[in-house]
Write an enzyme that holds these catalytic residues in place. Structure first.
Site, PDB file in Angstrom:
ATOM      1  CE1 TYR A 183      -4.001   2.020   0.522  1.00 46.32           C
ATOM      2  CE2 TYR A 183      -2.739   3.123   2.237  1.00 46.32           C
ATOM      3  CZ  TYR A 183      -3.838   3.076   1.402  1.00 46.32           C
ATOM      4  OH  TYR A 183      -4.778   4.068   1.449  1.00 46.32           O
ATOM      5  CB  THR A 185       0.996   4.949   3.899  1.00 44.33           C
ATOM      6  OG1 THR A 185       0.127   3.858   4.218  1.00 44.33           O
ATOM      7  CG2 THR A 185       0.189   6.111   3.336  1.00 44.33           C
ATOM      8  CE  LYS A 186       1.036  -1.581   5.403  1.00 45.60           C
ATOM      9  NZ  LYS A 186      -0.181  -1.545   4.695  1.00 45.60           N
ATOM     10  CG  ASN A 187       8.411   0.811   6.391  1.00 43.01           C
ATOM     11  OD1 ASN A 187       7.336   1.274   6.755  1.00 43.01           O
ATOM     12  ND2 ASN A 187       9.396   0.594   7.233  1.00 43.01           N
TER      13      ASN A 187
END
Length: 366
Positions: A183, A185-187
């Protein structure tokens, strides 16, 4: 970098020129779904999970659901999960027809408490589903020992923990399957997508069938599957992001170290011995959270609550359970900016705003 004159955002997805160029290249190639980019992404991601076989899908939720399905978990089975997580953890269990059993968390790292898991295991338990929450590894040693003692599968929800490690071993490489989310906003991200890492090649073959309508070859359906494929556009973005993951992880850890050293008046994140935290979220505990968050916003610092309602109390579940540590975390946690786009001035603003707010609230209580 985010401009220093702007409010400090709690998250800042990275989509740069290299990602844009990769998307354009794929679109011009004409091969846009489950093609060479996906195969390359699977191969490259395997290096992050100790060489396990990787199967790409269209989301982290799909990864969890297909892994459970491929492991044979379904109606009549129970899976032990935390209630303090994103709802997809339990939803995936429900989607295969099994029942989630919610266990308590450790109040320090917010991951499943092995003693609570042991108490939750019953005659219908088929699997344990620990979550590496906020980028901190779950206590895999005790959980794996429990699973072996009771003959259970272990499925890791590593959707927030790309590149996290425990005693030098990467998360996603402990259980029968490890699931990741991409997704935005993940790292690291792939616009959207998921990955399943498995040791057993037969399990990988079954996952490939399940993600592609049960087809090993066109119009021959070996099992009942779905359309859960990853696009080559997503895979191309994921490959770019993967190459930058080590550098961005180092920056998250450096930013977290600045916050650890500077913050006062709040409970900062703890890191278990041997754990390699990757700080998907930098989550503190604060007093009077709603007012605290509003004051941070007034001072130009973004924050977020992950998660304001435990899964067992969501309308889709509506269970009355005694999970005091879960309820306390739900009432107190607040995630602060830690993403790699932060500059020194922005980090200083976060430290100053949090510390001043904590002092203000402490003074109001005295």
């Amino acid at each position: 970098m985010v401009p220093d004159t702007a409010a400090v955002p709690v998250a800042a997805p990275v989509i740069g020129e290299e990602e844009i160029a990769a998307v354009v290249r794929v679109l011009r190639s004409g091969s846009v779904v489950q093609g060479p980019e996906v195969a390359a992404f699977e191969h490259e991601f395997a290096e992050l999970v100790a060489g396990r076989t990787c199967v790409a899908v269209n989301s982290g939720t799909s990864a969890l659901q297909l892994a459970l399905q491929a492991l044979g978990i379904g109606p009549g089975d129970e899976v032990v999960v935390p209630s303090f997580s994103f709802a997809a953890t339990a939803n995936a269990v429900r989607l295969v027809g099994a029942a989630p059993v919610f266990a308590e968390i450790d109040p320090v790292d917010y991951c499943l408490d092995p003693a609570a898991v042991a108490a939750a295991i019953g005659p219908r338990t088929a699997a344990l589903l620990p979550v590496h929450l906020y980028g901190h590894p779950a206590p895999m040693g005790p959980l794996l020992a429990l699973a072996e003692r009771h003959g259970l599968a272990v499925l890791e929800d590593a959707c927030q923990a790309h590149a996290a490690t425990l005693h030098g071993r990467p998360v996603g490489a402990f259980g029968a399957a490890g699931c990741f989310s991409f997704y935005p906003t993940k790292n690291m991200h792939a616009l959207e997508g998921g990955m399943i890492a498995v040791q057993d090649r037969q399990l990988a073959d079954r996952l490939r069938l399940l993600r592609n309508q049960g087809m090993a070859e066109r119009y021959r359906h070996e099992v009942v599957g779905g359309n859960l494929r990853m696009t080559d556009v997503s895979a191309a973005v994921g490959r770019v992001q993967l190459r930058a993951l080590a550098e961005r992880t180092a920056r998250r850890r450096a930013n977290a170290a600045v916050l650890d050293a500077g913050l006062r008046g709040v409970t900062t994140p703890a890191v278990a011995p041997g754990a390699g935290h990757v700080y998907h979220q930098y989550t503190v505990r604060v007093p009077r959270r709603a007012q605290f968050q509003a004051e941070l916003a007034r001072r130009g610092v973004g924050s977020a609550v992950h998660y304001p309602v435990p899964i067992h109390r969501q309308p889709a579940y509506a269970l009355e359970l005694d999970l005091p540590e879960t309820e306390r975390a739900v009432a107190e946690v607040l995630s602060l900016p830690v993403h790699p786009g932060l500059g020194e001035e922005q980090l200083a603003r976060v430290v100053a705003a949090v510390t001043a707010t904590a002092e203000q609230f402490a003074g109001a209580v005295r």
